[in-house]
Design a protein around this motif. Structure first.
Motif, PDB file in Angstrom:
ATOM      1  N   HIS A   1       0.833  -1.207   0.000  1.00 38.68           N
ATOM      2  CA  HIS A   1       0.000   0.000   0.000  1.00 38.68           C
ATOM      3  C   HIS A   1       0.870   1.260   0.000  1.00 38.68           C
ATOM      4  CE1 HIS A   1      -3.396  -2.592   0.611  1.00 38.68           C
ATOM      5  NE2 HIS A   1      -2.915  -3.050   1.750  1.00 38.68           N
ATOM      6  N   GLU A   2       1.946   1.227   0.761  1.00 38.19           N
ATOM      7  CA  GLU A   2       2.863   2.370   0.765  1.00 38.19           C
ATOM      8  C   GLU A   2       3.477   2.569  -0.614  1.00 38.19           C
ATOM      9  OE1 GLU A   2       5.693   2.285   3.990  1.00 38.19           O
ATOM     10  OE2 GLU A   2       4.323   1.105   5.231  1.00 38.19           O
ATOM     11  N   PHE A   3       3.878   1.458  -1.214  1.00 37.36           N
ATOM     12  CA  PHE A   3       4.459   1.530  -2.557  1.00 37.36           C
ATOM     13  C   PHE A   3       3.441   2.055  -3.562  1.00 37.36           C
ATOM     14  CE2 PHE A   3       5.072  -0.353  -6.750  1.00 37.36           C
ATOM     15  CZ  PHE A   3       6.380   0.005  -7.036  1.00 37.36           C
ATOM     16  N   GLU A   4       2.229   1.554  -3.489  1.00 40.72           N
ATOM     17  CA  GLU A   4       1.188   1.931  -4.437  1.00 40.72           C
ATOM     18  C   GLU A   4       0.887   3.430  -4.352  1.00 40.72           C
ATOM     19  OE1 GLU A   4      -1.656   2.021  -7.306  1.00 40.72           O
ATOM     20  OE2 GLU A   4      -0.287   0.361  -6.853  1.00 40.72           O
ATOM     21  N   ASN A   5       0.814   3.947  -3.146  1.00 43.29           N
ATOM     22  CA  ASN A   5       0.513   5.376  -2.976  1.00 43.29           C
ATOM     23  C   ASN A   5       1.584   6.267  -3.599  1.00 43.29           C
ATOM     24  OD1 ASN A   5      -1.848   4.808  -1.591  1.00 43.29           O
ATOM     25  ND2 ASN A   5      -0.871   4.893   0.429  1.00 43.29           N
ATOM     26  N   ILE A   6       2.833   5.925  -3.365  1.00 41.57           N
ATOM     27  CA  ILE A   6       3.926   6.728  -3.917  1.00 41.57           C
ATOM     28  C   ILE A   6       4.052   6.510  -5.420  1.00 41.57           C
ATOM     29  CG2 ILE A   6       6.441   6.996  -3.958  1.00 41.57           C
ATOM     30  CD1 ILE A   6       6.455   6.684  -0.962  1.00 41.57           C
ATOM     31  N   GLN A   7       3.902   5.266  -5.850  1.00 43.35           N
ATOM     32  CA  GLN A   7       4.040   4.960  -7.275  1.00 43.35           C
ATOM     33  C   GLN A   7       2.980   5.689  -8.097  1.00 43.35           C
ATOM     34  OE1 GLN A   7       6.455   3.393  -8.696  1.00 43.35           O
ATOM     35  NE2 GLN A   7       5.636   3.315 -10.771  1.00 43.35           N
ATOM     36  N   LYS A   8       1.795   5.754  -7.562  1.00 39.51           N
ATOM     37  CA  LYS A   8       0.715   6.446  -8.262  1.00 39.51           C
ATOM     38  C   LYS A   8       1.029   7.931  -8.433  1.00 39.51           C
ATOM     39  CE  LYS A   8      -4.296   7.211  -8.055  1.00 39.51           C
ATOM     40  NZ  LYS A   8      -5.537   6.989  -7.272  1.00 39.51           N
TER      41      LYS A   8
ATOM     42  N   HIS B   1       2.717  12.480 -12.105  1.00 38.33           N
ATOM     43  CA  HIS B   1       3.425  13.752 -12.234  1.00 38.33           C
ATOM     44  C   HIS B   1       4.759  13.674 -12.981  1.00 38.33           C
ATOM     45  CE1 HIS B   1       0.554  15.803  -9.630  1.00 38.33           C
ATOM     46  NE2 HIS B   1       0.586  14.735  -8.852  1.00 38.33           N
ATOM     47  N   CYS B   2       5.142  12.504 -13.397  1.00 36.21           N
ATOM     48  CA  CYS B   2       6.370  12.417 -14.181  1.00 36.21           C
ATOM     49  C   CYS B   2       6.086  12.823 -15.632  1.00 36.21           C
ATOM     50  CB  CYS B   2       6.952  11.012 -14.120  1.00 36.21           C
ATOM     51  SG  CYS B   2       5.992   9.763 -15.009  1.00 36.21           S
ATOM     52  N   THR B   3       7.127  13.025 -16.393  1.00 29.23           N
ATOM     53  CA  THR B   3       6.956  13.400 -17.798  1.00 29.23           C
ATOM     54  C   THR B   3       6.528  12.198 -18.620  1.00 29.23           C
ATOM     55  OG1 THR B   3       9.262  12.894 -18.362  1.00 29.23           O
ATOM     56  CG2 THR B   3       8.787  15.124 -17.516  1.00 29.23           C
ATOM     57  N   GLU B   4       6.030  12.450 -19.809  1.00 22.51           N
ATOM     58  CA  GLU B   4       5.611  11.369 -20.701  1.00 22.51           C
ATOM     59  C   GLU B   4       6.788  10.458 -21.040  1.00 22.51           C
ATOM     60  OE1 GLU B   4       2.656  10.417 -21.820  1.00 22.51           O
ATOM     61  OE2 GLU B   4       1.696  11.953 -20.599  1.00 22.51           O
ATOM     62  N   GLU B   5       7.958  11.050 -21.169  1.00 24.69           N
ATOM     63  CA  GLU B   5       9.143  10.273 -21.521  1.00 24.69           C
ATOM     64  C   GLU B   5       9.528   9.303 -20.399  1.00 24.69           C
ATOM     65  OE1 GLU B   5       8.937  13.559 -21.672  1.00 24.69           O
ATOM     66  OE2 GLU B   5       8.915  13.881 -23.870  1.00 24.69           O
ATOM     67  N   GLU B   6       9.239   9.685 -19.173  1.00 27.80           N
ATOM     68  CA  GLU B   6       9.614   8.863 -18.016  1.00 27.80           C
ATOM     69  C   GLU B   6       8.535   7.847 -17.638  1.00 27.80           C
ATOM     70  OE1 GLU B   6      10.085  12.014 -15.216  1.00 27.80           O
ATOM     71  OE2 GLU B   6      12.267  12.070 -15.446  1.00 27.80           O
ATOM     72  N   LEU B   7       7.336   8.021 -18.168  1.00 26.01           N
ATOM     73  CA  LEU B   7       6.192   7.227 -17.715  1.00 26.01           C
ATOM     74  C   LEU B   7       6.403   5.732 -17.916  1.00 26.01           C
ATOM     75  CD1 LEU B   7       3.466   7.417 -16.402  1.00 26.01           C
ATOM     76  CD2 LEU B   7       2.425   7.659 -18.675  1.00 26.01           C
ATOM     77  N   LYS B   8       6.916   5.346 -19.068  1.00 22.10           N
ATOM     78  CA  LYS B   8       7.114   3.922 -19.347  1.00 22.10           C
ATOM     79  C   LYS B   8       8.106   3.313 -18.358  1.00 22.10           C
ATOM     80  CE  LYS B   8       8.474   0.637 -22.916  1.00 22.10           C
ATOM     81  NZ  LYS B   8       8.961   0.450 -24.310  1.00 22.10           N
ATOM     82  N   ILE B   9       9.171   4.044 -18.067  1.00 25.46           N
ATOM     83  CA  ILE B   9      10.174   3.554 -17.116  1.00 25.46           C
ATOM     84  C   ILE B   9       9.561   3.380 -15.729  1.00 25.46           C
ATOM     85  CG2 ILE B   9      12.341   4.126 -15.943  1.00 25.46           C
ATOM     86  CD1 ILE B   9      13.175   5.628 -18.468  1.00 25.46           C
ATOM     87  N   GLN B  10       8.704   4.331 -15.349  1.00 25.42           N
ATOM     88  CA  GLN B  10       8.074   4.264 -14.025  1.00 25.42           C
ATOM     89  C   GLN B  10       7.077   3.114 -13.935  1.00 25.42           C
ATOM     90  OE1 GLN B  10       9.368   5.839 -11.684  1.00 25.42           O
ATOM     91  NE2 GLN B  10      10.560   7.310 -12.890  1.00 25.42           N
ATOM     92  N   PHE B  11       6.359   2.854 -15.032  1.00 23.89           N
ATOM     93  CA  PHE B  11       5.430   1.714 -15.061  1.00 23.89           C
ATOM     94  C   PHE B  11       6.171   0.401 -14.789  1.00 23.89           C
ATOM     95  CE2 PHE B  11       2.110   3.895 -17.946  1.00 23.89           C
ATOM     96  CZ  PHE B  11       1.393   4.309 -16.825  1.00 23.89           C
ATOM     97  N   GLU B  12       7.384   0.319 -15.256  1.00 23.37           N
ATOM     98  CA  GLU B  12       8.158  -0.918 -15.128  1.00 23.37           C
ATOM     99  C   GLU B  12       8.597  -1.205 -13.699  1.00 23.37           C
ATOM    100  OE1 GLU B  12      11.321  -0.362 -17.909  1.00 23.37           O
ATOM    101  OE2 GLU B  12      10.065  -0.828 -19.678  1.00 23.37           O
TER     102      GLU B  12
END
Length: 200
Positions: free
Chosen positions: A54-61, A66-77
């Motif tokens: 739950h802690e991870f999910e809150n921060i990950q969301k 708020h990250c850039t479009e270029e970073e979004l794919k990396i963050q999804f991973e």
């Protein structure tokens, strides 16, 4: 949200990932037989780590929002490896707790304890007490330290040790007590009889 905020969120996520890694090392130590923790320790570890997802999910969301479009794919991973590690380790520990608290596990634990106590029985020797008042305090001290406080012995075994260590008048004091139920009563009767005589 500024880039500084994103960096702080990523650092916070890193802290959660590190806690999960520490948890995983604990699990690996159990699997490899390096440690054999007691039930309280295991339950505390389980309780302390169950909310990591739950802690991870809150921060990950927040990071993904708020990250850039270029970073979004990396963050999804970041999601899949964390979730896989979390559920794998938590399910192992939940199963481990379940097996240790099952009726079979408790019965096996009792059997091991009984076997160990039986193994220890021949090694315990006590002086004989025949009712001489000047011998009572020494006998009582020895019996309490070796038998009465021994957690490996059940009441039947304690009664048998007591009965074997008594002779004459002292044995007659506990007559009528049954070994399967009355160790505590037998020891109390003995103490009441000789403590009262010694200290009065």
């Amino acid at each position: 949200m500024t880039s500084v905020d994103i960096k702080q969120l990523i650092r916070n996520r890193g802290s959660i990932k590190k806690r999960l890694t520490t948890f995983e090392k604990y699990i690996v130590s159990i699997k490899d037989g390096l440690i054999s923790p007691d039930s309280i320790d295991v339950q505390l570890r389980y309780d302390n780590n169950i909310n990591l997802i739950h802690e991870f999910e809150n921060i990950q969301k927040l990071i993904e929002e708020h990250c850039t479009e270029e970073e979004l794919k990396i963050q999804f991973e970041e999601r899949e490896p964390f979730e896989n590690k979390y559920y794998s380790n938590l399910s192992f520990l939940k199963d481990y707790i379940s097996k240790r608290t099952s009726p079979t596990a408790i019965e096996n634990s009792s059997s091991i304890k009984d076997s160990l106590s039986n193994f220890l029985l021949p090694k315990i020797k006590l002086p004989v007490f025949n009712g001489e008042y000047d011998q009572w305090l020494e006998f009582k001290k020895n019996f309490m330290s070796t038998i009465d406080s021994n957690t490996y012995l059940n009441d039947i075994q304690k009664y048998n040790f007591l009965n074997a260590a008594l002779e004459g008048y002292a044995k007659r004091v506990i007559s009528g007590c049954d070994e399967s139920q009355d160790y505590q009563r037998a020891w109390q009767k003995l103490c009441e009889k000789f403590d009262k005589t010694v200290f009065t």
